[in-house]
Design a protein around this motif. Structure first.
Motif, PDB file in Angstrom:
ATOM      1  N   THR A 197       8.847  -3.834   5.956  1.00  0.00           N
ATOM      2  CA  THR A 197       7.489  -3.828   6.502  1.00  0.00           C
ATOM      3  C   THR A 197       6.931  -5.245   6.546  1.00  0.00           C
ATOM      4  OG1 THR A 197       7.107  -1.583   5.665  1.00  0.00           O
ATOM      5  CG2 THR A 197       5.154  -2.876   6.210  1.00  0.00           C
ATOM      6  N   THR A 198       7.109  -5.983   5.462  1.00  0.00           N
ATOM      7  CA  THR A 198       6.626  -7.368   5.385  1.00  0.00           C
ATOM      8  C   THR A 198       7.293  -8.237   6.451  1.00  0.00           C
ATOM      9  OG1 THR A 198       6.199  -7.127   3.024  1.00  0.00           O
ATOM     10  CG2 THR A 198       6.390  -9.382   3.867  1.00  0.00           C
ATOM     11  N   ALA A 199       8.567  -7.968   6.731  1.00  0.00           N
ATOM     12  CA  ALA A 199       9.306  -8.729   7.747  1.00  0.00           C
ATOM     13  C   ALA A 199       8.918  -8.326   9.168  1.00  0.00           C
ATOM     14  CB  ALA A 199      10.800  -8.535   7.550  1.00  0.00           C
ATOM     15  N   GLY A 200       8.120  -7.270   9.301  1.00  0.00           N
ATOM     16  CA  GLY A 200       7.686  -6.837  10.626  1.00  0.00           C
ATOM     17  C   GLY A 200       8.706  -6.011  11.370  1.00  0.00           C
ATOM     18  N   LEU A 201       9.678  -5.441  10.653  1.00  0.00           N
ATOM     19  CA  LEU A 201      10.717  -4.641  11.312  1.00  0.00           C
ATOM     20  C   LEU A 201      10.395  -3.147  11.323  1.00  0.00           C
ATOM     21  CD1 LEU A 201      13.828  -6.495   9.908  1.00  0.00           C
ATOM     22  CD2 LEU A 201      12.744  -6.765  12.148  1.00  0.00           C
ATOM     23  N   THR A 244       7.000  -0.166  10.477  1.00  0.00           N
ATOM     24  CA  THR A 244       5.594   0.046  10.154  1.00  0.00           C
ATOM     25  C   THR A 244       5.484   1.247   9.234  1.00  0.00           C
ATOM     26  OG1 THR A 244       5.252   1.431  12.102  1.00  0.00           O
ATOM     27  CG2 THR A 244       4.702  -0.893  12.309  1.00  0.00           C
ATOM     28  N   THR A 271       9.436  -1.164  14.448  1.00  0.00           N
ATOM     29  CA  THR A 271       8.592  -1.953  15.343  1.00  0.00           C
ATOM     30  C   THR A 271       9.461  -2.393  16.517  1.00  0.00           C
ATOM     31  OG1 THR A 271       9.167  -4.032  14.264  1.00  0.00           O
ATOM     32  CG2 THR A 271       7.220  -2.838  13.408  1.00  0.00           C
ATOM     33  N   SER A 290      10.427  -5.388  17.001  1.00  0.00           N
ATOM     34  CA  SER A 290      11.441  -6.292  16.419  1.00  0.00           C
ATOM     35  C   SER A 290      12.569  -5.506  15.770  1.00  0.00           C
ATOM     36  CB  SER A 290      10.801  -7.204  15.373  1.00  0.00           C
ATOM     37  OG  SER A 290       9.929  -8.113  15.988  1.00  0.00           O
TER      38      SER A 290
END
Length: 110
Positions: free
Chosen positions: A65-69, A71, A87, A89
């Motif tokens: 989640t922190t890496a934006g991969l 949600t 996501t 990404s």
């Protein structure tokens, strides 16, 4: 007369190193691949990713989640429900993960 030059040391691409530092961490790639079929709850992921402990799954979900991969979506309910989805990404990684799966099937023995 030819001038001798010292051989240049090989250097691995830094982006590739960063990708494998992250995806090479146990379970990260497997969790992402599991989410390719759609949103999953914590319990569904735990069942799908056999052998992972609750604490490690929780840690990896926070990292992803922190890496934006992925949600994390909370439905206030009742009952409260939390779902994880890829996501854009995360979805962009799927072709590479699928190719790795194909390669492993064809080249690694059990």
């Amino acid at each position: 007369m030819a001038i001798e030059t010292e051989p240049q040391p090989r250097v691995c691409d830094r982006a590739l190193v960063r990708a494998f530092e992250f995806l090479g961490k146990r379970w990260n790639g497997v969790i992402l691949a599991t989410l390719q079929t759609g949103a999953s709850t914590f319990s569904e992921l735990r069942r799908a990713v056999g052998g992972i402990s609750d604490s490690v799954l929780s840690e990896r979900l926070v990292e992803l989640t922190t890496a934006g991969l992925i949600t994390r979506t909370v439905d206030a309910g009742p009952p409260v429900a939390v779902a994880y989805t890829l996501t854009d990404s995360g979805t962009a990684l799927l072709p590479a993960l699928n190719e790795l799966t194909t390669w492993a099937t064809e080249n690694l023995t059990d």
